[in-house]
Design an enzyme around this catalytic site. Structure first.
Site, PDB file in Angstrom:
ATOM      1  CG  ASN A 187      -0.409  -0.093   2.541  1.00  0.00           C
ATOM      2  OD1 ASN A 187       0.503  -0.854   2.786  1.00  0.00           O
ATOM      3  ND2 ASN A 187      -0.961   0.680   3.467  1.00  0.00           N
ATOM      4  CD  GLU A 222      -1.468   5.149   4.696  1.00  0.00           C
ATOM      5  OE1 GLU A 222      -2.166   4.275   5.227  1.00  0.00           O
ATOM      6  OE2 GLU A 222      -0.890   6.043   5.358  1.00  0.00           O
ATOM      7  CD  GLU A 232      -5.238  -5.920  -0.945  1.00  0.00           C
ATOM      8  OE1 GLU A 232      -5.806  -6.412   0.044  1.00  0.00           O
ATOM      9  OE2 GLU A 232      -4.842  -4.724  -0.964  1.00  0.00           O
TER      10      GLU A 232
END
Length: 160
Positions: A62, A64, A75
């Protein structure tokens, strides 16, 4: 009125030691990817590893952003990279692991709704199911034989 009953079958492994060797390898790659997450706001790190039918393993974590909607989940990072670099390859399986830097994550963490929709697109595109394994940092691992178990009544190209 007619009632429609929807059922999903998921499998639970009590620990990493119960996983088949090839799945354990993929989950270990997902753990490596989780360590590369950029999550300074949520402190929630997620890693994903995808096995393609050509033998390639693609990783994602991930990423951010201070403008929260501009970030991207592990994903989708992995699946979009796989689609762009190996457009003809099919996705065989995906391993996902998630953990908080604030406390130990022991509960299996499934893909969010946006990720489920993105995975569904690739499952439809390749006309073959994608095995999905997900866990926290430690503890039980859940397996779904297809994204359709996690997203029944999915939205796809057939309605367009």
């Amino acid at each position: 009125m007619k009632e429609i009953k929807i059922e999903s079958t998921l499998y639970v492994f009590e620990s990493l030691g119960e996983l088949p060797k090839e799945v354990l390898f993929l989950m270990e790659k997902a753990v490596e990817a989780r360590e590369k997450a950029y999550a300074p706001y949520s402190n929630f790190h997620v890693g994903a590893a995808i096995l393609l039918d050509n033998g390639e393993v693609v990783l994602g974590s991930n990423q951010e952003n201070a403008s929260y909607p501009s970030g991207l989940c592990a994903e989708r990072t992995a699946i979009f990279y796989a689609g762009s670099q190996f457009p003809k390859a099919k996705i065989v399986r995906m391993a996902i692991t998630a953990g908080s830097k604030k406390s130990k994550t022991t509960k299996p963490i499934p893909p969010c709704g946006a990720c489920r929709q993105s995975i569904a697109e690739y499952e439809t595109k390749q006309d073959a199911p994608i095995e999905i394994y997900f866990m926290g940092e430690i503890g039980k691992i859940v397996k779904s034989n297809s994204l359709s178990n996690l997203l029944p009544l999915g939205f796809d190209k057939s309605v367009l």
